[in-house]
Design an enzyme around this catalytic site. Structure first.
Site, short mmCIF file in Angstrom:
data_model
loop_
_atom_site.label_atom_id
_atom_site.label_comp_id
_atom_site.label_asym_id
_atom_site.label_seq_id
_atom_site.Cartn_x
_atom_site.Cartn_y
_atom_site.Cartn_z
N SER A 106 -9.74 2.35 2.68
CA SER A 106 -9.00 3.07 2.02
C SER A 106 -7.81 2.24 1.27
O SER A 106 -7.49 2.31 0.16
CB SER A 106 -8.24 3.87 2.69
N LYS A 132 0.94 -1.11 0.00
CA LYS A 132 0.00 -0.01 -0.18
C LYS A 132 0.92 1.31 -0.13
O LYS A 132 1.71 1.43 0.60
CB LYS A 132 -0.77 -0.02 1.24
N SER A 141 -10.48 0.12 6.85
CA SER A 141 -9.89 0.13 5.91
C SER A 141 -9.29 -0.92 5.32
O SER A 141 -8.76 -1.08 4.15
CB SER A 141 -8.79 1.39 5.72
#
Length: 494
Positions: free
Chosen positions: A159, A79, A183
């Site tokens: 997210s 990420k 998330s």
């Protein structure tokens, strides 16, 4: 033979050890898949192909002489929130334009120590602020899933949408992700993947771009519960560089997955039966209860009375911490700089150009609730509510409950550009209604794919555990996974 990129992480690991294929072949398979799919899915914002192949060759050399680490040669996606030395790290924001750190986050350093390699950086909501991966400066991530009979693009959740989409579409063997209010678990539920949010303090936050420091926690998104356990073992550990890191032994999480649930007492919170909740979510929840009962678990109705205050309290605490954390982005030392007539003008122009709309909204909310005259009315009250939420869980666990079963999300994935969501930010925030309590209390939670809605889209169940008892969650999650016995692979349309 199965396409190499479609093996589970555990199967890829075994194949490498058995010398059925090389790390170079495995990595090349993933890089080919990324090349074919990423233009449509937008899961990766940077692909580090050369670096990955170089690392794969080094892993092959170690595998050849029996010096393999626990994740030797396993290709992962990272990420864009995790600092990766010399590689694009921008939290999917324009304000960090061109930033390449001179250091490595502790979580990724742990993974590389154990032999894993990086395929690239994954798209996400800007600064991890979002539930749909539509706030990224690099554009939305597109879910690999589509509703039956439809060509409409769906969100992968947020997210960590890039992480979930990449794992689901076979573009990495597993991915790092972060969870501030859901998330990891919400995008996992939307994409038929497994998402583990560990106990606060289990994984170091050092070198991870901060959103809300008292809530953020790193964890894995993978295709199976076993894969998640393997990655978690490597990602975890005490870090003296992070004052919130807890000095506690890291178990071999993968060793716990076949423990089963016989003898466990599982709580079902009555407050999670929300008005207007779709019947298919209620049905799936009941199905999860039956599966776990069949394996020897007993169930107990519990009350978490302050649940209804969790979402409003979260959306005070998280923006307040974000407004403080994001004050460092001013165009002076790194990232975007927009020149102005003086330094104050430069700050204003840089932040206006560099931050997206949702980030600006949350910074303004956070600044407001921390301002003189409002601090006591909002922020202090929210912190008191947070204490009450934590106490609710403590009382449930003290009453003999070992883990808690809830839905992971209030619905399946929705469409990109959904007008109702765009018109009402609160409607978007409600996607986190089942997940934020876990962050507010600092507890571990896992989302496991458990069924599909009427349109063939994945739905997940969530298990919530006692502090630092991720092992029970992996064991119970494995029972759900095995009982569901469904294929959660998307039909490739890209």
């Amino acid at each position: 033979m199965t396409e190499l990129n479609k093996l589970s992480l555990a199967a890829a690991r075994k194949g490498l050890l058995d010398k059925k294929f090389s790390a170079t072949e495995l990595t090349s398979s993933y890089l080919d898949a990324i090349g074919a799919a990423n233009p449509a899915l937008n899961a990766y914002v940077a692909v580090t192909g050369e670096q990955a192949l170089d690392k794969a060759k080094a892993s092959d050399a170690k595998l050849a002489v029996g010096e393999a680490g626990t994740l030797e040669g396993i290709p992962l996606g990272v990420k864009d929130l995790f600092a990766t030395k010399g590689v694009h790290t921008q939290a999917a924001s324009h304000i960090l334009d061109g930033f390449k750190p001179e250091y490595e986050s502790s979580v990724t350093a742990n993974l590389w120590r154990d032999g894993a390699l990086m395929l690239g950086k994954l798209n996400m909501d800007e600064f991890a602020m979002g539930s749909s991966n539509e706030t990224s400066y690099y554009g939305p991530v597109v879910s690999p899933f589509r509703a039956e009979g439809s060509n409409a693009n769906l969100v992968p959740g947020g997210s960590s949408g890039g992480s979930a989409a990449a794992v689901s579409a076979w573009l990495c063997a597993g991915a790092t992700a972060t969870d501030t209010g859901g998330s990891i678990r919400q995008p996992a539920a939307f994409t038929g993947t497994v998402g583990m949010k560990p106990t606060y303090g289990r994984c170091s936050r050092w070198g991870t771009v901060a959103f809300a420091s008292s809530l953020d926690q790193a964890g894995p998104i993978t295709r199976t519960v076993e894969d998640a356990a393997m990655l978690m073992t490597s990602m975890s550990g005490f870090d003296p560089k992070d004052s919130t890191s807890v000095d506690i032994a890291v178990p071999d999480f993968a060793a716990a997955i076949e423990r089963g649930v016989k003898g466990l007492t599982i709580g079902v919170p009555r407050e999670y039966r929300m008005d207007g909740m779709p019947q298919e979510i209620e049905t799936l929840w009941q199905q999860g209860i039956e599966w776990l009962k069949a394996e020897g678990a007993t169930f107990q109705d519990i009350s978490l009375p302050h649940t209804k205050y969790a979402l409003p309290a979260y959306y005070i605490v998280a923006p307040a911490e974000a407004s403080s954390n994001l004050a460092r982005y001013d165009g002076v030392k790194y990232g975007l700089r927009v020149s102005g007539k003086d330094i104050t003008d430069m700050y204003e122009l840089t932040r206006a150009a560099g931050f997206g709309r949702e980030v600006k909204r949350r910074i303004m909310i956070g600044t407001y609730v921390l301002s003189a005259g409002y601090y006591d009315a909002y922020y202090l009250q929210a912190q008191k509510v947070r204490t009450l939420i934590k106490r609710d869980f403590e009382e449930a666990f003290n009453s003999g409950v070992d883990t808690i079963l809830t839905p992971a999300t209030p619905s399946a994935a929705f469409g990109i550009g959904d007008e109702a969501m765009a018109a009402d930010p609160v409607k978007m925030y409600l996607n986190d209604v089942f997940t934020v309590t876990v962050n507010m209390a600092g507890l571990p939670g896992i989302a496991v794919p458990a069924g599909k809605d009427g349109k063939g889209l994945p739905l997940g169940l969530q298990l919530i555990g006692k502090p630092f008892d991720e092992e029970t969650l992996f064991a119970a999650g494995r029972v759900i996974e095995r009982s569901a016995a469904m294929d959660f692979s998307p039909k490739a349309w890209w």
